[in-house]
Design an enzyme around this catalytic site. Structure first.
Site, PDB file in Angstrom:
ATOM      1  N   PHE A 154       5.954 -11.581   5.678  1.00 35.66           N
ATOM      2  CA  PHE A 154       5.683 -10.252   6.216  1.00 35.66           C
ATOM      3  C   PHE A 154       4.902 -10.398   7.522  1.00 35.66           C
ATOM      4  O   PHE A 154       3.910 -11.126   7.590  1.00 35.66           O
ATOM      5  CB  PHE A 154       4.881  -9.445   5.192  1.00 35.66           C
ATOM      6  CG  PHE A 154       4.786  -7.983   5.529  1.00 35.66           C
ATOM      7  CD1 PHE A 154       5.818  -7.117   5.220  1.00 35.66           C
ATOM      8  CD2 PHE A 154       3.665  -7.471   6.148  1.00 35.66           C
ATOM      9  CE1 PHE A 154       5.732  -5.767   5.526  1.00 35.66           C
ATOM     10  CE2 PHE A 154       3.569  -6.121   6.464  1.00 35.66           C
ATOM     11  CZ  PHE A 154       4.612  -5.265   6.149  1.00 35.66           C
ATOM     12  N   ASP A 175       0.147 -13.818  -1.253  1.00 37.99           N
ATOM     13  CA  ASP A 175       0.158 -12.384  -1.020  1.00 37.99           C
ATOM     14  C   ASP A 175       1.000 -11.741  -2.129  1.00 37.99           C
ATOM     15  O   ASP A 175       2.181 -12.076  -2.290  1.00 37.99           O
ATOM     16  CB  ASP A 175       0.755 -12.090   0.374  1.00 37.99           C
ATOM     17  CG  ASP A 175       0.633 -10.619   0.750  1.00 37.99           C
ATOM     18  OD1 ASP A 175       0.645  -9.767  -0.168  1.00 37.99           O
ATOM     19  OD2 ASP A 175       0.548 -10.319   1.959  1.00 37.99           O
ATOM     20  N   TYR A 200      -1.122   0.392  -2.520  1.00 39.46           N
ATOM     21  CA  TYR A 200      -0.306   1.622  -2.407  1.00 39.46           C
ATOM     22  C   TYR A 200       1.159   1.443  -2.752  1.00 39.46           C
ATOM     23  O   TYR A 200       1.919   2.402  -2.720  1.00 39.46           O
ATOM     24  CB  TYR A 200      -0.426   2.217  -0.994  1.00 39.46           C
ATOM     25  CG  TYR A 200      -0.106   1.264   0.159  1.00 39.46           C
ATOM     26  CD1 TYR A 200       1.201   1.002   0.519  1.00 39.46           C
ATOM     27  CD2 TYR A 200      -1.128   0.643   0.858  1.00 39.46           C
ATOM     28  CE1 TYR A 200       1.486   0.137   1.560  1.00 39.46           C
ATOM     29  CE2 TYR A 200      -0.848  -0.233   1.899  1.00 39.46           C
ATOM     30  CZ  TYR A 200       0.457  -0.481   2.250  1.00 39.46           C
ATOM     31  OH  TYR A 200       0.726  -1.340   3.263  1.00 39.46           O
ATOM     32  N   LYS A 201       1.560   0.203  -3.089  1.00 39.06           N
ATOM     33  CA  LYS A 201       2.974  -0.006  -3.446  1.00 39.06           C
ATOM     34  C   LYS A 201       3.132   0.187  -4.955  1.00 39.06           C
ATOM     35  O   LYS A 201       3.021   1.308  -5.432  1.00 39.06           O
ATOM     36  CB  LYS A 201       3.414  -1.385  -2.962  1.00 39.06           C
ATOM     37  CG  LYS A 201       3.471  -1.446  -1.426  1.00 39.06           C
ATOM     38  CD  LYS A 201       3.710  -2.823  -0.878  1.00 39.06           C
ATOM     39  CE  LYS A 201       3.733  -2.767   0.647  1.00 39.06           C
ATOM     40  NZ  LYS A 201       3.523  -4.083   1.259  1.00 39.06           N
ATOM     41  N   ARG A 255      16.967  -1.080   1.461  1.00 41.58           N
ATOM     42  CA  ARG A 255      16.116  -1.689   0.438  1.00 41.58           C
ATOM     43  C   ARG A 255      15.778  -0.663  -0.639  1.00 41.58           C
ATOM     44  O   ARG A 255      15.414   0.467  -0.335  1.00 41.58           O
ATOM     45  CB  ARG A 255      14.843  -2.218   1.090  1.00 41.58           C
ATOM     46  CG  ARG A 255      13.975  -3.039   0.176  1.00 41.58           C
ATOM     47  CD  ARG A 255      12.779  -3.580   0.924  1.00 41.58           C
ATOM     48  NE  ARG A 255      11.831  -2.519   1.272  1.00 41.58           N
ATOM     49  CZ  ARG A 255      10.568  -2.739   1.639  1.00 41.58           C
ATOM     50  NH1 ARG A 255      10.117  -3.972   1.731  1.00 41.58           N
ATOM     51  NH2 ARG A 255       9.769  -1.735   1.936  1.00 41.58           N
TER      52      ARG A 255
HETATM   53  C1  LIG Z   1       2.933  -4.134   2.563  1.00 37.05           C
HETATM   54  C2  LIG Z   1       2.465  -5.502   2.864  1.00 37.05           C
HETATM   55  C3  LIG Z   1       1.256  -5.714   3.524  1.00 37.05           C
HETATM   56  C4  LIG Z   1       0.444  -4.540   3.979  1.00 37.05           C
HETATM   57  O1  LIG Z   1      -0.706  -4.882   4.661  1.00 37.05           O
HETATM   58  P1  LIG Z   1      -1.782  -3.744   4.972  1.00 37.05           P
HETATM   59  O2  LIG Z   1      -2.767  -4.436   5.810  1.00 37.05           O
HETATM   60  O3  LIG Z   1      -2.366  -3.336   3.640  1.00 37.05           O
HETATM   61  O4  LIG Z   1      -1.095  -2.635   5.662  1.00 37.05           O
HETATM   62  C5  LIG Z   1       0.843  -7.016   3.736  1.00 37.05           C
HETATM   63  N1  LIG Z   1       1.593  -8.062   3.333  1.00 37.05           N
HETATM   64  C6  LIG Z   1       2.772  -7.888   2.698  1.00 37.05           C
HETATM   65  C7  LIG Z   1       3.564  -9.060   2.261  1.00 37.05           C
HETATM   66  C8  LIG Z   1       3.250  -6.603   2.477  1.00 37.05           C
HETATM   67  O5  LIG Z   1       4.431  -6.420   1.877  1.00 37.05           O
END
Ligand SMILES: *Cc1c(COP(=O)(O)O)cnc(C)c1O
Length: 410
Positions: free
Chosen positions: A124, A195, A220-221, A369
């Protein structure tokens, strides 16, 4: 495979009642819980209570009276069993990006004679960006290197400080073998940061059993904590005494209310705290986690696998969807709780689905997705989502001009 079959499965679904814990807007099918979980009813109730009674009536005394000051720890403790951690190994604060930065620094401090940070090319972006920022801040002290997953472990040697990986890939949903990779990193003396953005609350995770050093994850996911919910950070207990990170804010001080001039780090995970905790957001996440309290994650995984498997079979056997190409592993054991479909018009297809009440998302450049969240989706829901998708494909509905406009958030 038919609607009848889907309804049969729903009848014998042990998680069916969990749906009642959520507000789900009528006429919509939400296959996007992997980006933003829907609203748990417990959150609505809790926020009203916190705003009206705690903030409203009890004002600043709430920091003590309603334990606002320890929310970061108590919400962390509530997440801990979901990811195979002890209650004092998880703390809830800031965003995933910021927590990753703190833990990367901490890991480099623990491996002061090593400079390489390894990750994968498809990780990501924010994870890679945070490492790039750190790299530019501290010069030659750290060097980020990116590899394809299959080549990553060959790179391990005594110069690698830390390997940072996302357990479930945000695009493809591919699931890494956490136990095997962690073991290989340790054999080379490297630390590992996982992560869990797309795995916490989506599948069973056992950080302790895998002897993971550090981890971050998203509120939040799949945890349904609301837009911009606080993230979490995990550090294995064996590392607590050596933990040091450079965002030395007052909440990470050993005694914040002594107001000393000199920074002295708090013991344990508290040192990861930086500024004042976001009480409304932590309260919302805390309430959202109630739905997981009595939940068997193996049971959740079983339904998640059944759902993605059924969906793949339906798409495979429907000639209207022949143009959709599966971008996720075919073996359910090798993927998380989401499916990716490649199509040159993926963005417009997604827009057409949303107009018809099926909410999925698009990931550049060409991925449709879908998240399969067993807590509030039924097999009938996903069958209807498949039918909607098939109709859009068959009629080439996605070619209509109104589905071509790219919005800011996709
Ligand atoms: C959604 C997501 C994030 C989000 O990071 P924020 O700093 O909380 O916005 C980070 N890493 C991964 C792999 C994600 O899917």
């Amino acid at each position: 495979m038919s609607l009848m079959q889907a309804r049969q499965w729903d009848k014998s679904d042990p998680l069916a009642a969990k749906r009642d814990a959520f507000y789900l807007p009528p006429g919509k099918i939400y296959v996007d819980g992997n980006s933003l979980g829907p609203l748990p009813l417990s959150v609505k109730k809790r926020l009203t209570q916190v705003v009206d009674h705690q903030w409203g009536e009890d004002l600043i005394t709430s920091w003590n009276q309603h334990q606002w000051i320890t929310l970061a720890q108590s919400v962390g403790a509530r997440i801990a069993p979901l990811i195979g951690a002890k209650h004092d190994e998880v703390i809830c604060a800031d965003s995933t990006s910021i927590n990753l930065f703190k833990l990367l620094c901490a890991a480099l401090n623990m491996r002061s004679d090593r400079s390489r940070i390894l990750s994968e090319k498809g990780n990501f972006p924010t994870d890679l960006y945070m490492a790039q920022g750190l790299e530019s801040l501290i010069g030659n002290r750290a060097r980020l290197e990116l590899y394809e997953p299959q080549d990553l472990l060959d790179q391990l040697d005594e110069s690698v400080a830390v390997v940072m990986l996302t357990q479930v890939n945000f695009r493809s949903g591919r699931l890494h073998d956490m136990a095997a990779i962690t073991k290989a990193c340790h054999k080379a003396g490297a630390l590992v940061i996982w992560d869990l953005a797309h795995s916490a609350g989506a599948l069973p995770v056992d950080l302790n059993a895998c002897e993971v050093d550090m981890a971050v994850g998203c509120g939040y996911k799949y945890l349904n904590g609301g837009p911009g919910a606080p993230a979490f950070a995990y550090v294995a207990k064996r590392h607590h005494s050596k933990l040091f990170q450079p965002l030395t804010g007052w909440m990470g001080h050993a005694s914040p209310f002594s107001f000393e001039t000199k920074y002295t780090p708090a013991k344990g995970l508290n040192q990861l705290l930086v500024g004042t905790p976001s009480v409304l957001a932590l309260s919302a996440l805390d309430a959202a986690l109630e739905v997981f309290d009595s939940l068997d994650m193996q049971q959740l995984r079983k339904k998640s696998v059944a759902m993605t498997q059924a969906f793949v079979q339906w798409i495979d056997s429907d000639e209207r969807t022949a143009d959709l190409q599966l971008g996720s592993p075919r073996d359910p054991a090798q993927r998380g709780s989401q499916l990716a479909w490649h199509h040159p018009h993926a963005y417009s297809i997604c827009q057409a689905m949303i107009e018809r009440g099926v909410i999925a998302d698009f990931r550049a450049p060409d991925i449709l997705r879908m998240g399969f969240t067993p807590l509030y989706l039924s097999f009938e829901d996903i069958w209807l989502a498949k039918e909607t998708l098939a109709e859009i494909m068959a009629g080439q509905v996605y070619l209509r001009p109104r589905f071509q406009h790219r919005q800011q958030v996709t």
